[in-house]
Structures are given as C-alpha cells and as structure tokens.
Motif scaffolding. Structure first.
Motif, PDB file in Angstrom:
ATOM      1  N   LYS A  48       0.851  -1.200   0.000  1.00  0.00           N
ATOM      2  CA  LYS A  48       0.000   0.000   0.000  1.00  0.00           C
ATOM      3  C   LYS A  48       0.885   1.249   0.000  1.00  0.00           C
ATOM      4  O   LYS A  48       1.847   1.343   0.754  1.00  0.00           O
ATOM      5  CB  LYS A  48      -0.912  -0.029   1.235  1.00  0.00           C
ATOM      6  CG  LYS A  48      -1.913   1.085   1.297  1.00  0.00           C
ATOM      7  CD  LYS A  48      -3.055   0.867   0.324  1.00  0.00           C
ATOM      8  CE  LYS A  48      -4.083   1.984   0.494  1.00  0.00           C
ATOM      9  NZ  LYS A  48      -4.965   2.134  -0.612  1.00  0.00           N
ATOM     10  N   HIS A  50       1.877   5.106   0.738  1.00  0.00           N
ATOM     11  CA  HIS A  50       1.691   6.060   1.839  1.00  0.00           C
ATOM     12  C   HIS A  50       2.380   7.376   1.506  1.00  0.00           C
ATOM     13  O   HIS A  50       3.533   7.364   1.062  1.00  0.00           O
ATOM     14  CB  HIS A  50       2.304   5.516   3.138  1.00  0.00           C
ATOM     15  CG  HIS A  50       1.647   4.291   3.663  1.00  0.00           C
ATOM     16  ND1 HIS A  50       1.740   3.068   3.046  1.00  0.00           N
ATOM     17  CD2 HIS A  50       0.883   4.110   4.758  1.00  0.00           C
ATOM     18  CE1 HIS A  50       1.064   2.170   3.743  1.00  0.00           C
ATOM     19  NE2 HIS A  50       0.531   2.776   4.787  1.00  0.00           N
ATOM     20  N   ARG A  75      -4.346  14.805   1.057  1.00  0.00           N
ATOM     21  CA  ARG A  75      -5.185  13.602   1.044  1.00  0.00           C
ATOM     22  C   ARG A  75      -5.870  13.461  -0.313  1.00  0.00           C
ATOM     23  O   ARG A  75      -5.900  12.380  -0.899  1.00  0.00           O
ATOM     24  CB  ARG A  75      -6.220  13.663   2.159  1.00  0.00           C
ATOM     25  CG  ARG A  75      -7.091  12.398   2.207  1.00  0.00           C
ATOM     26  CD  ARG A  75      -8.385  12.611   2.920  1.00  0.00           C
ATOM     27  NE  ARG A  75      -9.163  13.628   2.211  1.00  0.00           N
ATOM     28  CZ  ARG A  75     -10.044  14.422   2.788  1.00  0.00           C
ATOM     29  NH1 ARG A  75     -10.276  14.340   4.082  1.00  0.00           N
ATOM     30  NH2 ARG A  75     -10.730  15.305   2.089  1.00  0.00           N
ATOM     31  N   VAL A  79      -5.363  10.312  -2.904  1.00  0.00           N
ATOM     32  CA  VAL A  79      -6.475   9.458  -3.355  1.00  0.00           C
ATOM     33  C   VAL A  79      -6.310   9.096  -4.829  1.00  0.00           C
ATOM     34  O   VAL A  79      -6.602   7.970  -5.236  1.00  0.00           O
ATOM     35  CB  VAL A  79      -7.830  10.161  -3.088  1.00  0.00           C
ATOM     36  CG1 VAL A  79      -8.974   9.498  -3.835  1.00  0.00           C
ATOM     37  CG2 VAL A  79      -8.116  10.179  -1.587  1.00  0.00           C
ATOM     38  N   LYS A  82      -4.348   6.153  -4.988  1.00  0.00           N
ATOM     39  CA  LYS A  82      -4.818   5.113  -4.067  1.00  0.00           C
ATOM     40  C   LYS A  82      -3.860   4.988  -2.872  1.00  0.00           C
ATOM     41  O   LYS A  82      -3.541   3.886  -2.422  1.00  0.00           O
ATOM     42  CB  LYS A  82      -4.967   3.772  -4.783  1.00  0.00           C
ATOM     43  CG  LYS A  82      -6.030   3.793  -5.867  1.00  0.00           C
ATOM     44  CD  LYS A  82      -6.256   2.418  -6.438  1.00  0.00           C
ATOM     45  CE  LYS A  82      -7.471   2.385  -7.301  1.00  0.00           C
ATOM     46  NZ  LYS A  82      -7.273   2.604  -8.701  1.00  0.00           N
ATOM     47  N   ARG A  84      -2.589   6.269   1.132  1.00  0.00           N
ATOM     48  CA  ARG A  84      -3.027   6.781   2.434  1.00  0.00           C
ATOM     49  C   ARG A  84      -2.154   7.991   2.760  1.00  0.00           C
ATOM     50  O   ARG A  84      -0.993   8.061   2.364  1.00  0.00           O
ATOM     51  CB  ARG A  84      -2.866   5.706   3.506  1.00  0.00           C
ATOM     52  CG  ARG A  84      -3.784   4.519   3.263  1.00  0.00           C
ATOM     53  CD  ARG A  84      -3.445   3.344   4.155  1.00  0.00           C
ATOM     54  NE  ARG A  84      -3.761   3.644   5.551  1.00  0.00           N
ATOM     55  CZ  ARG A  84      -3.373   2.861   6.563  1.00  0.00           C
ATOM     56  NH1 ARG A  84      -2.663   1.780   6.346  1.00  0.00           N
ATOM     57  NH2 ARG A  84      -3.695   3.180   7.798  1.00  0.00           N
ATOM     58  N   THR A  85      -2.719   8.949   3.512  1.00  0.00           N
ATOM     59  CA  THR A  85      -2.010  10.189   3.846  1.00  0.00           C
ATOM     60  C   THR A  85      -1.799  10.278   5.346  1.00  0.00           C
ATOM     61  O   THR A  85      -2.722  10.013   6.125  1.00  0.00           O
ATOM     62  CB  THR A  85      -2.828  11.415   3.375  1.00  0.00           C
ATOM     63  OG1 THR A  85      -3.113  11.265   1.993  1.00  0.00           O
ATOM     64  CG2 THR A  85      -2.075  12.707   3.612  1.00  0.00           C
ATOM     65  N   PHE A  86      -0.580  10.678   5.727  1.00  0.00           N
ATOM     66  CA  PHE A  86      -0.241  10.797   7.147  1.00  0.00           C
ATOM     67  C   PHE A  86       0.475  12.113   7.415  1.00  0.00           C
ATOM     68  O   PHE A  86       1.204  12.628   6.566  1.00  0.00           O
ATOM     69  CB  PHE A  86       0.676   9.646   7.583  1.00  0.00           C
ATOM     70  CG  PHE A  86       0.008   8.310   7.549  1.00  0.00           C
ATOM     71  CD1 PHE A  86      -0.616   7.800   8.674  1.00  0.00           C
ATOM     72  CD2 PHE A  86      -0.020   7.572   6.381  1.00  0.00           C
ATOM     73  CE1 PHE A  86      -1.245   6.568   8.633  1.00  0.00           C
ATOM     74  CE2 PHE A  86      -0.644   6.334   6.337  1.00  0.00           C
ATOM     75  CZ  PHE A  86      -1.257   5.829   7.459  1.00  0.00           C
ATOM     76  N   GLU A 117      -3.008   9.506  10.696  1.00  0.00           N
ATOM     77  CA  GLU A 117      -3.647   9.340   9.398  1.00  0.00           C
ATOM     78  C   GLU A 117      -4.690  10.421   9.164  1.00  0.00           C
ATOM     79  O   GLU A 117      -5.477  10.759  10.045  1.00  0.00           O
ATOM     80  CB  GLU A 117      -4.301   7.956   9.259  1.00  0.00           C
ATOM     81  CG  GLU A 117      -4.827   7.737   7.849  1.00  0.00           C
ATOM     82  CD  GLU A 117      -5.114   6.296   7.512  1.00  0.00           C
ATOM     83  OE1 GLU A 117      -5.345   6.016   6.313  1.00  0.00           O
ATOM     84  OE2 GLU A 117      -5.114   5.443   8.420  1.00  0.00           O
ATOM     85  N   LYS A 119      -7.910  11.232   7.166  1.00  0.00           N
ATOM     86  CA  LYS A 119      -8.988  10.500   6.454  1.00  0.00           C
ATOM     87  C   LYS A 119     -10.008  11.446   5.896  1.00  0.00           C
ATOM     88  O   LYS A 119     -10.149  12.551   6.284  1.00  0.00           O
ATOM     89  CB  LYS A 119      -9.658   9.507   7.385  1.00  0.00           C
ATOM     90  CG  LYS A 119      -8.711   8.418   7.812  1.00  0.00           C
ATOM     91  CD  LYS A 119      -9.419   7.362   8.609  1.00  0.00           C
ATOM     92  CE  LYS A 119      -8.430   6.280   8.982  1.00  0.00           C
ATOM     93  NZ  LYS A 119      -9.007   5.061   9.366  1.00  0.00           N
TER      94      LYS A 119
END
Length: 119
Positions: A48, A50, A75, A79, A82, A84-86, A117, A119
């Motif tokens: 995945k 990041h 974020r 997307v 695909k 994830r954002t932190f 994270e 979201k």
C-alpha cells in the motif's frame, strides 16, 4: 552557541520519522527533504502506498496540530494514487531550557506521537 536552522530542524524531524518508518517496515520510494515540499516521504508498506508530510515543530507549539487545509489537499492528491495520507509532527525543544532554541552539540527533547492518518 548557534541554534539549528529551520532546515536543520526539518532534517532532524525527518530523520526521527524516517527511522521509525524504516523500523516499522516501510520501503521508501522517494524522499524530499525540502521543508514544505510535500510529501516528504512516499513509501510502501504491505503493498500500500503512503504519503507522509513531516513538520518540525518548535516548543511551545503542539506537534499534533496540523494545517488542515494543507492535509486535505494532500489527502485529495493521495487518493488519485490510491495512497493513504499521514501527518508526522515532531516537537523539538532544548532539553536544558524549553524556552531557548535547540542548539548544535546540545541535547534536545522530542515530542512525537507517531504517524497521524488523515482520512
């Protein structure tokens, strides 16, 4: 005594976050060490993608508070990939006196709550 520059504080924060990510099994695809050139880390973990935004935060500011508009923009960008954002805020303070800057060759205190994270 010369205090660390903004770039040096940013590098220190990136080293702290990068070391933890490496220990946590992340594989780095790209690293951008320029402050505010986001994201600082693009990494894979368990297949995945990041995106990680790193900020060095000077005492007395709270390292878990972040620029919401920036992180929503990040974020939304992530997307598309695909990903994830932190957010990784690293609080840094002079261990001798929190009110003075972190200096070269002096101990410092780290306040880091880990990856947050978005979201």
């Amino acid at each position: 005594m010369n205090p660390l520059t903004d770039q040096e504080l940013h590098q220190l924060a990136m080293n702290i976050v990068g070391k933890e990510m490496e220990e946590d099994g992340f594989e780095f695809l790209s690293i951008n060490s320029k402050p505010k050139k986001d994201p600082q880390f693009v990494a894979l973990k368990k297949g995945k993608l990041h995106f990680v935004v790193v900020r060095a935060i000077r005492y007395p500011n709270n390292p878990v508070e972040y620029d919401e508009d920036l992180m929503i923009t990040m974020r939304d960008h992530a997307v598309k990939f695909k990903a994830r954002t932190f957010y990784a805020g690293v609080g840094l303070a002079n261990s001798n006196n929190y009110e003075i800057p972190v200096h070269h060759d002096e101990d410092y205190v780290v306040n880091y709550a880990g990856l947050i994270e978005i979201k």
